[in-house]
Enzyme design. Sequence first.
Site, mmCIF file in Angstrom:
data_model
loop_
_atom_site.group_PDB
_atom_site.id
_atom_site.type_symbol
_atom_site.label_atom_id
_atom_site.label_comp_id
_atom_site.label_asym_id
_atom_site.label_seq_id
_atom_site.Cartn_x
_atom_site.Cartn_y
_atom_site.Cartn_z
ATOM 1 N N GLU A 60 72.524 34.628 6.177
ATOM 2 C CA GLU A 60 73.374 34.454 4.998
ATOM 3 C C GLU A 60 74.103 35.756 4.656
ATOM 4 O O GLU A 60 75.304 35.751 4.376
ATOM 5 C CB GLU A 60 72.532 33.959 3.823
ATOM 6 C CG GLU A 60 71.938 32.580 4.094
ATOM 7 C CD GLU A 60 71.742 31.756 2.844
ATOM 8 O OE1 GLU A 60 72.595 30.890 2.586
ATOM 9 O OE2 GLU A 60 70.739 31.990 2.142
ATOM 10 N N GLU A 78 65.849 27.486 6.425
ATOM 11 C CA GLU A 78 65.393 27.034 5.111
ATOM 12 C C GLU A 78 64.911 25.589 5.101
ATOM 13 O O GLU A 78 63.872 25.271 4.497
ATOM 14 C CB GLU A 78 66.514 27.229 4.083
ATOM 15 C CG GLU A 78 66.710 28.662 3.631
ATOM 16 C CD GLU A 78 67.530 29.500 4.607
ATOM 17 O OE1 GLU A 78 67.802 30.675 4.304
ATOM 18 O OE2 GLU A 78 67.903 28.972 5.673
#
Length: 266
Positions: free
Chosen positions: A120, A140
Amino acid sequence: MGGTEHLTVQRVGATSVLTLNRPEAKNALSLPMLVGLYDGWIEADEDDAIRSIVLTGAGGAFCAGMDLKALAGGGMAGQHYRDRLKADPDLHWKAMLRHHRPRKPVIAAVEGYCVAGGTEILQGTDIRVAGESATFGLFEVRRGLFPIGGSTVRLQRQIPRTHALEMLLTGRPYSAPEAAAIGLIGHVVPDGTALAEALEIAELINACGPLAVEAVKASVYETAELTETDGLAAELTRGWPVFDTADAKEGARAFAEKRPPVYKRA
């Protein structure tokens, strides 16, 4: 130079090198790291002597994302930085380049794990270099979590949507060659040389006119979601003033005189 116990700052010429420095945890995110990152971005932008920024990790890893063990245990290390978060509740998002874009070019130098929050943060960088054994991915969903660092928005704008969705929905790891093939990174280099390659790219940037470099970066991001007509109009707004600078005149004069230009951000 600034820094914290989990983020070191070093000057290499006109480049600020920010190093995620928690190798025993594969540089998993911590409060000291996030505070150090935020301060590092701001310090680099405010120092006119800095022309570029390199982000890398210590100990053969880039960043393994959030510290899930610490979260499961009730908290992250570095609780003495809590006052910084209270003063600016958005600080962690700025640190991860979700809510902040440095005006100086940011080059990522990746070795080893660059997963979850690491991938990210990567999406907030401008140029990306990785060692051939580096691993990328957004894990995730495998943990029942959401990649809330911006990936459901940014990733599909940076790589083809089918690849973005596969990465987001499977949570599987990607090798450096595969990441390069889908456009997530730009360079794959021998292991252990990503930082050296990033610094070479930084030197090329540093030799250019800083006002021109910053205007070009700003224009690219400002026009990304505009129509071509609106984008071209916005480009002129950014671009024309550069031609009126002393640096632009110096660049032309240095070319004519066959010498390196001496730029003064003027």
